[in-house]
Design a protein around this motif. Structure first.
Motif, PDB file in Angstrom:
ATOM      1  N   ARG A  59       0.832  -1.205   0.000  1.00  0.00           N
ATOM      2  CA  ARG A  59       0.000   0.000   0.000  1.00  0.00           C
ATOM      3  C   ARG A  59       0.871   1.261   0.000  1.00  0.00           C
ATOM      4  O   ARG A  59       0.592   2.237  -0.710  1.00  0.00           O
TER       5      ARG A  59
ATOM      6  N   GLU B 244      -2.112   2.461  -3.104  1.00  0.00           N
ATOM      7  CA  GLU B 244      -3.364   1.732  -2.901  1.00  0.00           C
ATOM      8  C   GLU B 244      -3.097   0.252  -3.086  1.00  0.00           C
ATOM      9  O   GLU B 244      -2.046  -0.144  -3.615  1.00  0.00           O
TER      10      GLU B 244
ATOM     11  N   PRO C 132      -6.415  -4.970  -6.783  1.00  0.00           N
ATOM     12  CA  PRO C 132      -7.651  -5.726  -6.509  1.00  0.00           C
ATOM     13  C   PRO C 132      -7.390  -7.109  -5.912  1.00  0.00           C
ATOM     14  O   PRO C 132      -8.035  -7.508  -4.941  1.00  0.00           O
TER      15      PRO C 132
ATOM     16  N   HIS D 213      -9.828  -8.153   0.585  1.00  0.00           N
ATOM     17  CA  HIS D 213      -9.414  -8.301  -0.809  1.00  0.00           C
ATOM     18  C   HIS D 213      -9.207  -9.792  -1.086  1.00  0.00           C
ATOM     19  O   HIS D 213      -8.825 -10.543  -0.187  1.00  0.00           O
TER      20      HIS D 213
ATOM     21  N   THR E   1     -14.337  -3.203  -8.045  1.00  0.00           N
ATOM     22  CA  THR E   1     -14.349  -1.772  -7.752  1.00  0.00           C
ATOM     23  C   THR E   1     -14.164  -1.562  -6.251  1.00  0.00           C
ATOM     24  O   THR E   1     -14.223  -2.518  -5.465  1.00  0.00           O
ATOM     25  N   GLU E   2     -13.968  -0.316  -5.860  1.00  0.00           N
ATOM     26  CA  GLU E   2     -13.732  -0.006  -4.456  1.00  0.00           C
ATOM     27  C   GLU E   2     -14.880  -0.472  -3.558  1.00  0.00           C
ATOM     28  O   GLU E   2     -14.668  -0.878  -2.416  1.00  0.00           O
ATOM     29  N   THR E   3     -16.099  -0.404  -4.066  1.00  0.00           N
ATOM     30  CA  THR E   3     -17.231  -0.834  -3.242  1.00  0.00           C
ATOM     31  C   THR E   3     -17.184  -2.322  -2.936  1.00  0.00           C
ATOM     32  O   THR E   3     -17.732  -2.761  -1.929  1.00  0.00           O
ATOM     33  N   ASP E   4     -16.514  -3.106  -3.794  1.00  0.00           N
ATOM     34  CA  ASP E   4     -16.404  -4.549  -3.552  1.00  0.00           C
ATOM     35  C   ASP E   4     -15.511  -4.855  -2.353  1.00  0.00           C
ATOM     36  O   ASP E   4     -15.600  -5.937  -1.771  1.00  0.00           O
ATOM     37  N   PHE E   5     -14.622  -3.914  -2.000  1.00  0.00           N
ATOM     38  CA  PHE E   5     -13.683  -4.139  -0.906  1.00  0.00           C
ATOM     39  C   PHE E   5     -14.210  -3.618   0.434  1.00  0.00           C
ATOM     40  O   PHE E   5     -13.526  -3.714   1.445  1.00  0.00           O
ATOM     41  N   CYS E   6     -15.393  -3.070   0.412  1.00  0.00           N
ATOM     42  CA  CYS E   6     -15.997  -2.544   1.633  1.00  0.00           C
ATOM     43  C   CYS E   6     -16.831  -3.649   2.274  1.00  0.00           C
ATOM     44  O   CYS E   6     -17.829  -4.093   1.698  1.00  0.00           O
TER      45      CYS E   6
END
Length: 589
Positions: free
Chosen positions: A342, A347, A350, A377, A446-451
């Motif tokens: 990171r 960042e 994926p 992730h 996408t970022e929402t998948d990692f939330c």
């Protein structure tokens, strides 16, 4: 990591269904949230019996497998059971061994060496089986990808029956019978069985063919339950019934070794739930295949002397304690590596690929699970195994089908297998950069998948959490993957007092009060340090100190939770177990 709270809003006639089923509307709502529709499905979910299990003869090739084994028994042929070294493989093999023995069939279990040979059927097992005079080979929890090995066994004159539950890669092995509920042409109504579930179905079919009483089939349920939970299978449909009744059988088990293991783990006389399997019993068996020899698990299961069983159970417990320490060390190194990635890239990619060169190869899967849990992730952890090769184990998130992703990279693999949420593989270390490039290039995340998502069954003030409600919610057990424990939420909690409990002070106990003045105790088991950090970041060190001192403070917290009944010195009270927490003005629910 910031969670996303979602209140389920599935519609239904909660009151009418409540009256028909004799449970509260809240329980009905929870069932609808889990995809159940109509009275019949809910009735089976709440009150299903073993009569609701599917006929094993509906499974593709089951009739052929029964015919071959019955004929082998009549001829006095000897059977080789080719197993795996994890919990599912251990109990798959034990179920087959017990079942074959009841039918008078001579069988022996063969397992690969995890470090030297890796997962699955191999040439050594085949050669050793033939040398031992065994003419029938039955795989369990493996075999569906063993195309050349099955062909070799057939060439040597063996009858081969594959029992497995893993995904089909390109073709079926050329076995005499293939029992795998993931077959494209499968006719069995339920595709979620673990390897032990498939093995159990085979023994059930054999018992039916030979007129063995039903009770003897039910005596095997506890082993199916352990494997199903330990292999993290979804507790839906038939799996839920197998685990529900398997847990009841486990509590009164006649198996001397299991009784001894429960005794040394302090479970004797307690109501056994899926959590006890997932966090206590299952890991003890898994640990032998990871850092010792899987024969120690079989030795415990087959032991009939109580004193010897206790010694063997203590040894399994010691092995697991050693495994836990090694896992903690490996996980900390993995966490540091992720933070380094990171820092260097700004960042996280994926799909994470980590190389821990000298970690014990049997622990890469557990470490991958720990990393996935912390960073949410998809992750594959690799270690070096010699000859320029690395061995990896992956764990995925709901939004990413790991097996399909790896299938697109199969030209890089020496070997691999798995399913949507987990996979194992071996490849050349030099190909790791290319594997990372391809997986991340096609991940589509996408970022929402990692939330992480917390699905809330209903907003509910703690004043509604009564002993009766807790009892009604217990009808939804066993809880686990695919059948999560009901989660509720309420905003605007004041923290009246906080305590740290336990030998290492890892447990946080809070006295909370909602806006209506209702109070109860709240327990935080796995996020105690995180809760402190949350309070410190949002309100400051002084407010954290006031919370622990029981003084007035500025905290205004939203909690997700589930209710429990706590019994202490003969007194019972309702408390809540905290699932998540946030500051009100920073949460979009």
């Amino acid at each position: 990591m910031q969670e996303k709270w979602i209140v389920e809003t599935k519609r239904g006639d909660f009151d009418a269904l409540s009256q028909k089923l004799g449970v509260s509307p809240l329980v009905v709502r929870c069932m609808i949230n889990r995809g159940l529709t109509g009275v019949s499905q809910m009735e089976e979910y709440l009150r299903g019996t073993l009569d609701d299990l599917h006929d094993p003869m509906k499974m593709k090739d089951m009739g052929r497998a029964v015919e071959l084994l019955c004929r082998a028994g009549e001829r006095g042929e000897k059977v080789a059971i080719a197993s795996d070294f994890d919990c599912d493989g251990i109990f798959s093999a034990y179920i087959l061994w017990r079942g074959f023995g009841r039918l008078g069939i001579d069988s022996r279990i063969y397992t690969p060496d995890r470090v030297r040979e890796g997962y699955g059927l191999n040439e050594r097992i085949i050669e050793e089986s033939v040398s031992d005079g065994r003419t029938v080979l039955v795989t369990c929890d493996n075999g569906i990808a063993a195309i050349p090995q099955v062909a070799l066994a057939r060439e040597k004159g063996m009858t081969v029956i594959v029992t497995d539950h893993h995904e089909i890669q390109n073709e079926l092995p050329a076995a005499d019978a293939v029992l795998d509920i993931k077959r494209i042409d499968e006719t069995y109504p339920f595709s979620g069985l673990c390897g032990a579930g498939v093995a159990f179905k085979l023994i059930c079919a054999l018992y039916d063919a030979c007129g063995i009483p039903r009770q003897e089939k039910e005596d095997l349920l506890e082993y199916v339950a352990i494997a199903t939970v330990a292999d993290v299978m979804e507790l839906r449909g038939e799996n839920r019934l197998l685990v529900k009744y398997g847990l009841e059988a486990l509590a009164r088990t006649k198996n001397t070794g299991l009784r001894a293991l429960m005794e040394v783990q302090g479970l004797t006389g307690r109501q056994i739930n899926a959590g006890h399997i997932g966090f206590i019993i299952g890991p003890c068996f898994n640990a032998t295949g990871r850092i010792a020899t899987v024969e120690e698990s079989f030795s415990l299961l087959m032991e009939t002397d109580p004193e010897r069983a206790l010694k063997k159970a203590e040894h399994l417990k010691e092995i697991n304690e050693s495994r836990k320490q090694m896992t903690e060390e490996g996980a900390e190194r993995a966490f540091s590596q992720v933070e380094q990635i990171r820092g260097e890239r700004g960042e996280l990619p994926p799909v994470l690929l980590l190389l821990l060169p000298d970690i014990h190869e049997s622990l890469v899967g557990i470490v991958a699970g720990r990393v996935k849990e912390r960073f949410n992730h998809p992750i594959i952890v690799f270690t070096r195994v010699g000859d320029g090769l690395v061995k990896g184990s992956g764990r995925s998130i709901e939004a990413y089908h790991m097996f399909n992703g790896l299938m697109e990279c199969r030209d890089l693999m020496v070997r691999f297998g798995g399913h949507k949420m987990a996979a194992g593989m071996t490849l050349a270390e030099k190909d790791l950069p290319e594997l990372e490039r391809r997986l991340n290039g096609s991940a589509g995340l996408t970022e929402t998948d990692f939330c992480p998502v917390v699905r809330i069954d209903a907003p509910m003030p703690i004043g509604f959490a009564t002993e009766r409600l807790v009892e009604e919610l217990a009808a939804m057990e066993p809880f686990g993957v695919g059948n999560p424990r009901p989660i509720f939420a309420e905003q605007h909690f004041r923290i009246r007092r906080a305590w740290r409990l336990g030998r290492e002070k890892h447990v946080l106990k809070l006295r909370v009060e909602n806006s209506k003045g209702s109070q109860c105790d709240a327990m935080c088991f796995r996020q105690a340090d995180e809760f402190d950090a949350f309070v410190r970041e949002e309100w400051g060190e002084q407010e954290l100190a006031r919370m622990y001192e029981g003084r007035e403070n500025k905290l205004d917290v939203a909690l997700t939770y589930y209710p429990q009944v706590n019994e202490y010195r003969g007194e019972r009270s309702v408390q809540i177990q905290i699932v998540g927490f946030c500051r009100i003005d920073k949460k979009q629910a």
